[in-house]
Structures are given as structure tokens and as C-alpha cells.
Design an enzyme around this catalytic site. Structure first.
Site, mmCIF file in Angstrom:
data_model
loop_
_atom_site.group_PDB
_atom_site.id
_atom_site.type_symbol
_atom_site.label_atom_id
_atom_site.label_comp_id
_atom_site.label_asym_id
_atom_site.label_seq_id
_atom_site.Cartn_x
_atom_site.Cartn_y
_atom_site.Cartn_z
ATOM 1 N N LYS A 176 10.601 3.574 -2.391
ATOM 2 C CA LYS A 176 11.196 4.800 -2.961
ATOM 3 C C LYS A 176 12.214 4.468 -4.054
ATOM 4 O O LYS A 176 12.234 5.087 -5.115
ATOM 5 C CB LYS A 176 11.875 5.619 -1.845
ATOM 6 C CG LYS A 176 10.916 6.085 -0.764
ATOM 7 C CD LYS A 176 11.635 6.728 0.392
ATOM 8 C CE LYS A 176 12.409 5.778 1.261
ATOM 9 N NZ LYS A 176 11.605 4.835 2.052
ATOM 10 N N GLY B 268 17.603 1.075 2.860
ATOM 11 C CA GLY B 268 17.812 -0.076 1.981
ATOM 12 C C GLY B 268 16.788 0.062 0.867
ATOM 13 O O GLY B 268 15.593 -0.088 1.103
ATOM 14 N N HIS B 269 17.238 0.459 -0.316
ATOM 15 C CA HIS B 269 16.326 0.714 -1.433
ATOM 16 C C HIS B 269 16.499 -0.383 -2.468
ATOM 17 O O HIS B 269 17.578 -0.561 -3.027
ATOM 18 C CB HIS B 269 16.606 2.095 -2.031
ATOM 19 C CG HIS B 269 16.364 3.222 -1.061
ATOM 20 N ND1 HIS B 269 16.643 4.534 -1.324
ATOM 21 C CD2 HIS B 269 15.858 3.206 0.194
ATOM 22 C CE1 HIS B 269 16.310 5.273 -0.287
ATOM 23 N NE2 HIS B 269 15.832 4.498 0.653
ATOM 24 N N ASP C 168 10.497 2.174 3.693
ATOM 25 C CA ASP C 168 10.328 0.967 2.873
ATOM 26 C C ASP C 168 9.069 0.999 2.015
ATOM 27 O O ASP C 168 8.477 -0.041 1.714
ATOM 28 C CB ASP C 168 10.315 -0.295 3.763
ATOM 29 C CG ASP C 168 11.591 -0.409 4.579
ATOM 30 O OD1 ASP C 168 12.652 -0.008 4.070
ATOM 31 O OD2 ASP C 168 11.515 -0.889 5.722
HETATM 32 P P1 GDP Z 1 12.446 1.778 -0.003
HETATM 33 O O1 GDP Z 1 13.329 1.736 1.184
HETATM 34 O O2 GDP Z 1 11.331 2.781 0.136
HETATM 35 O O3 GDP Z 1 13.202 1.981 -1.299
HETATM 36 O O4 GDP Z 1 11.728 0.367 -0.114
HETATM 37 P P2 GDP Z 1 12.416 -1.078 0.109
HETATM 38 O O5 GDP Z 1 13.173 -1.401 -1.115
HETATM 39 O O6 GDP Z 1 13.108 -1.163 1.397
HETATM 40 O O7 GDP Z 1 11.134 -1.988 0.267
HETATM 41 C C1 GDP Z 1 10.180 -2.108 -0.731
HETATM 42 C C2 GDP Z 1 10.096 -3.602 -1.134
HETATM 43 O O8 GDP Z 1 8.945 -3.820 -1.895
HETATM 44 C C3 GDP Z 1 11.246 -4.048 -2.016
HETATM 45 O O9 GDP Z 1 11.528 -5.382 -1.724
HETATM 46 C C4 GDP Z 1 10.694 -3.897 -3.425
HETATM 47 O O10 GDP Z 1 11.311 -4.775 -4.358
HETATM 48 C C5 GDP Z 1 9.266 -4.287 -3.196
HETATM 49 N N1 GDP Z 1 8.286 -3.628 -4.069
HETATM 50 C C6 GDP Z 1 8.286 -2.356 -4.537
HETATM 51 N N2 GDP Z 1 7.152 -2.093 -5.199
HETATM 52 C C7 GDP Z 1 6.407 -3.221 -5.156
HETATM 53 C C8 GDP Z 1 5.102 -3.558 -5.625
HETATM 54 O O11 GDP Z 1 4.382 -2.758 -6.197
HETATM 55 N N3 GDP Z 1 4.672 -4.831 -5.372
HETATM 56 C C9 GDP Z 1 5.422 -5.728 -4.700
HETATM 57 N N4 GDP Z 1 4.900 -6.942 -4.494
HETATM 58 N N5 GDP Z 1 6.648 -5.458 -4.226
HETATM 59 C C10 GDP Z 1 7.121 -4.200 -4.437
HETATM 60 P P1 IMO Z 2 14.418 3.196 4.009
HETATM 61 O O1 IMO Z 2 15.118 4.377 3.369
HETATM 62 C C1 IMO Z 2 12.477 1.538 7.554
HETATM 63 C C2 IMO Z 2 14.013 2.899 11.431
HETATM 64 C C3 IMO Z 2 14.721 1.870 12.295
HETATM 65 C C4 IMO Z 2 14.402 2.425 13.672
HETATM 66 C C5 IMO Z 2 14.473 3.937 13.463
HETATM 67 C C6 IMO Z 2 15.816 4.561 13.835
HETATM 68 O O2 IMO Z 2 14.850 1.881 3.500
HETATM 69 O O3 IMO Z 2 12.931 3.421 3.977
HETATM 70 P P2 IMO Z 2 18.226 4.560 12.710
HETATM 71 O O4 IMO Z 2 19.133 3.440 12.352
HETATM 72 O O5 IMO Z 2 17.832 5.437 11.576
HETATM 73 O O6 IMO Z 2 18.730 5.357 13.874
HETATM 74 O O7 IMO Z 2 16.880 3.829 13.250
HETATM 75 O O8 IMO Z 2 14.232 4.134 12.085
HETATM 76 N N1 IMO Z 2 14.564 3.024 10.061
HETATM 77 C C7 IMO Z 2 13.957 2.552 8.968
HETATM 78 N N2 IMO Z 2 12.832 1.836 8.813
HETATM 79 N N3 IMO Z 2 13.159 1.938 6.464
HETATM 80 C C8 IMO Z 2 14.281 2.694 6.593
HETATM 81 O O9 IMO Z 2 14.927 3.231 5.540
HETATM 82 C C9 IMO Z 2 14.759 2.993 7.885
HETATM 83 N N4 IMO Z 2 15.817 3.676 8.363
HETATM 84 C C10 IMO Z 2 15.685 3.689 9.687
HETATM 85 O O10 IMO Z 2 14.181 0.587 12.107
HETATM 86 O O11 IMO Z 2 13.075 2.113 14.029
HETATM 87 MG MG MG Z 3 13.991 0.319 2.585
#
Ligand code: GDP
Ligand code: IMO
Ligand code: MG
Length: 424
Positions: A17, A41-42, A14
């Protein structure tokens, strides 16, 4: 011959990416996911819209670029269909833009059930998985009893499926896990037909062929380095190699074909699920990071645990991945903080160490360096030079400590809230 650039997470996932892949996609011809599945979840935001991608690569919104789901990915046909149909509703028809590796493994309905059953059996030692069947699917892959996307085209498909299902049901019974499979199963079979509308490819030939033609490829990671099956905080990890080496096995390219490795980190840290987190905050500051940063899982909605930036862990991740450029996210979340702390070492029973240890015991105490907060809204800044001095001190400290330049700084969730630094 061109090389594959890589974007991957350096913390516990999270990091942002999806946003950065979307921002960098215009520079590439192909975007390819190399591992993970719908546990990811991106989140992407642009033009006032917000999209959450799970299995589909984050390059699909930038004008007709080819997106590939690589062999290292695991796919749940039901969730894939839901994701693709949701995108189609907003005018994004993916059938011509998206290709899927025949060697990617399929998440079966019983894999999801097994994930839940294993977690229940672990009781308080549970991993806190996303419940998407990731562990059981990769387990079947490694134990050589998995089903692959290419099997969907085989005349023996039903038979292969039934054998896997029978094996899984024996395990579910042995765990005394009660379940109802019928509904899920019929949904899955329908979704499999939907999946077949997409182009199934030998993605290793496709990616290497793309490079040979002088075109460029961006590999998109899921999860983060500290969730890697080998190098993460085992057993509280996911079941794939999230690190740059995973690009070779997850897309079928040789190590010398890897180009830039973009390592993404948040200006602080978060973690979802169980497992050690040395700089975790249990106080009001942790709550502030969570509420200002909207730190709730994009897939499960779970509250993310929050803490200070951990340079011991970051340096470890940089080493494992061979990171060449850093990307710092969510700095804006700390706009109003008086003091910002960064862990630079661990005190383990009186011994100070800069290494990420095999076991992270409760006795481990982070050693912090404190920074004065910048106390201004970074979202208004359009170039590195416009950032306040206190913020630049924070960035430049991280660069000195890690020896890697911070090339991109994100100051908001929107595509446009991204500052790419110029270097002299
Ligand atoms: P990922 O799994 O690495 O793609 O990241 P996620 O989407 O799960 O989580 C990142 C969260 O931070 C999302 O809700 C984005 O919309 C938000 N986000 C990304 N970059 C920024 C930033 O620079 N500032 C803020 N406030 N939110 C951000
Ligand atoms: P993104 O791509 C954050 C964590 C789960 C759990 C562990 C194993 O959005 O960064 P799994 O379902 O993969 O067997 O769970 O990994 N986990 C994540 N945490 N971001 C993710 O993906 C994750 N994918 C799995 O919470 O601790
Ligand atoms: Mg994510």
C-alpha cells in the site's frame, strides 16, 4: 464536489500500500490515513533510499502535499516521535505538512502492556499481534473510556490519563502480569509534548472542505480486508475496519463521497501472525516466495507465512470494498517459477464453493488452476505490452474471474518499478 479515492489492501496486509500511495500522491492534494496505527509498516523506496512509515501517511515524500492522520487512527506518541525524528534526519520536516485529527485516539503506555498481557493470557490461542497496543486502545474507544488527541489540550489531561492508567493497572494485576511502567511513561509524556507541535484539526471539516474546494483526497488504508474486525478471519484480525466503509467513519465523509476504490493484492499471498490461511505453503515453494519476496514484517521482523493467490478470498474482498480498480504487486517474485497456482474455489468436505466461509476448517482444500510460469525478469518491462504472454494470461485470468481491471502492476519495490496500464 470531488470525491475521495481509496487505496486499501485486499489480503492480510503488507500488499504494498505504501509504495502505491507514494506513486499516486502526485495526482492528489491531500493524503489521509483512515484507520489502524503503528501496527502498520509501509515501505517506500526511491532514489536508492528506503523508508518505513508506521503512523505517518505515505504521501509525505511527494512535494509538500497535506497529509492527515484521521479520527479512525490510533496514535502512540512515542512511536510517532521516533518516526517523525527519523524522517527529519533525512531532511523531511513534517510540521507544516502533517495534520492530526483531534478525534484520533491515543495509545497509552498501559495499552501496550495490556496487549502483551492479553496475548500471554491467551497462550497457544494468541492472535500474534504486533504488540503495539492496538486492540486495547480500540477497546477503550468503543467502551467510551479512551483518550483522544484533543484531550492533550485539556486542562484535565493529567487527570484523564491517571484515571485510564489506574483502570489499566487493575486489569494488569488481575492478569498477574509483571511490568515496569516508569520508563515508558516518562518517554510518553515527553513524546506527547513533541506531538503537540503538530496541527490538531477537526479532520472531518478539513476533508469535506477540501472536497468542496474542488481538491482531491486519497484515503490510505492500513492492514488488509482479511484482517478487518467484522469481515476478516475473526478473532485473528486487527481491531479496526480496514474496508472502504472504514473511510467514512475514519475520516468523516459520507458514503456517496467515495470515488475510486483501488484494491491492492500481491500476485501471491502472505500473512503474519496466527489464523487461517487456506493457500498457505509449507514446502520449498513457500520458502522461495518468502526469501525472494523478502517476506519479513516491516514492524516486527517476523517471517511472513506465504502461499498461492486465493481468488475466493480476493473476490470476497472486492465485493466488501466495491473495488473499481485492481493493483497487482510483487509479480516479479515469481519470475523463475515453472508453475504458478491460483485457488479458484474451496472444497469443503466434498462440496465445492466459491464463497469465503464463516469458519475456515483444516478440512478445507483449495481447488487450484495452474499457470505456466513466465520465466523472465518482469523488472525489465516498461509497459503492459512488453510483458511476456504467459504473464499477461495470468493477469487477464484474474481480471476475468474478478470482473475488475488490473490497472497498475508493480514489478519491484522502487517507485519507478510500476506499470500503469493504458486501456483502449
Ligand atoms: P504495506 O504494508 O502494504 O505498505 O506493504 P509493506 O511495505 O509492509 O510490504 C511490502 C514489501 O514489498 C515492501 O518491502 C516493499 O518494498 C516491497 N514491494 C512493494 N512492491 C513490490 C514489488 O512489486 N516487487 C517487489 N519485489 N517488492 C515490492
Ligand atoms: P500493514 O498496514 C500485516 C496483523 C498482526 C496480527 C493481527 C492483529 O503493514 O499491512 P494488531 O497488532 O493489529 O492487534 O495485530 O493483525 N497485522 C498486520 N499484518 N500487515 C499489517 O499492517 C498488520 N497490522 C496488523 O500480525 O495477526
Ligand atoms: Mg506492511
Amino acid at each position: 464536489m470531488k470525491k475521495v479515492d481509496v487505496i486499501l489492501g485486499l489480503q492480510w496486509g503488507d500488499e504494498g500500500k505504501g509504495k502505491v500511495v507514494d506513486v499516486l500522491t502526485p495526482r492528489y492534494d491531500v493524503v489521509a490515513r483512515f484507520q489502524g496505527g503503528p501496527n502498520a509498516g509501509h515501505t517506500l523506496e526511491f532514489n536508492g533510499e528506503k523508508y518505513v512509515l508506521r503512523s505517518i501517511p505515505s504521501g509525505i515524500f511527494q512535494g509538500g502535499k497535506t497529509n492527515v492522520i484521521g479520527n479512525g487512527v490510533v496514535i502512540d506518541a512515542i512511536l510517532f516521535r521516533a518516526e517523525a525524528e527519523e524522517l527529519a534526519k533525512s531532511g523531511h520536516d513534517l510540521t507544516r505538512q502533517l495534520c492530526i485529527s483531534k478525534k484520533a485516539h491515543l495509545i497509552l503506555p498501559t495499552h501496550r502492556l495490556l496487549d502483551a498481557a492479553y496475548e500471554a493470557a491467551k497462550g497457544s490461542a494468541k492472535i500474534g499481534t504486533t504488540g503495539k497496543g492496538i486492540g486495547p486502545t480500540y477497546t477503550d474507544k468503543v467502551s467510551r473510556s479512551g483518550m483522544r488527541v484533543g484531550d492533550l489540550l485539556s486542562p484535565d489531561f493529567r487527570e484523564i490519563y491517571s484515571r485510564a492508567k489506574a483502570r489499566h493497572e487493575r486489569i494488569l494485576r488481575s492478569l498477574d502480569y509483571s511490568y515496569d511502567l516508569a520508563g515508558l511513561e516518562s518517554q510518553w509524556f515527553e513524546a506527547v509534548e513533541f506531538l503537540k507541535r503538530f496541527r490538531f484539526i477537526d479532520s472531518e471539516y478539513f476533508i469535506n472542505g477540501t472536497l468542496a474546494e474542488g481538491k482531491s483526497v486519497l484515503a490510505e488504508g492500513a492492514q488488509g480486508t482479511l484482517l478487518d474486525i467484522d469481515f476478516g478471519s475473526y478473532p485473528f484480525v486487527t481491531s479496526s475496519n480496514t474496508v472502504s466503509a472504514g473511510v467514512c467513519t475514519g475520516l468523516g465523509i459520507a458514503p456517496n463521497r467515495i470515488g475510486e476504490v483501488f484494491g491492492i493484492f500481491k500476485a501471491y499471498c502472505t500473512r503474519v501472525g496466527s489464523g487461517p490461511f487456506p493457500t498457505e505453503l509449507f514446502d520449498e515453494t513457500g520458502d522461495r516466495l518468502c526469501s525472494i519476496g523478502h517476506e519479513f514484517g516491516a514492524v516486527t521482523g517476523r517471517k511472513r507465512r506465504c502461499g498461492w493467490l486465493d481468488l475466493v478470498a480476493l473476490k470476497y474482498s472486492i465485493m466488501i470494498n466495491g473495488v473499481t480498480q485492481l493493483i497487482m504487486m510483487k509479480s516479479d517474485v515469481m519470475n523463475d517459477f515453472d508453475t504458478i497456482r491460483v485457488a479458484t474455489a474451496y472444497d469443503i468436505g466434498g462440496q465445492v464453493s466459491g464463497e469465503f466461509p464463516y469458519d475456515i476448517a483444516d478440512s478445507l482444500k483449495p481447488v487450484y488452476t495452474d499457470f505456466e510460469g513466465w520465466k523472465c525478469d518482469l523488472r525489465g518491462c516498461k509497459s503492459y505490452g512488453e510483458f511476456p504472454a504467459a504473464f499477461r494470461r495470468y493477469v487477464e485470468f484474474i481480471e476475468r474471474e474478478t470482473g475488475v481491471p488490473v490497472r497498475i502492476i508493480s514489478v519491484g519495490p522502487d517507485r519507478g518499478e510500476t506499470i500503469v496500464r493504458e486501456y483502449r
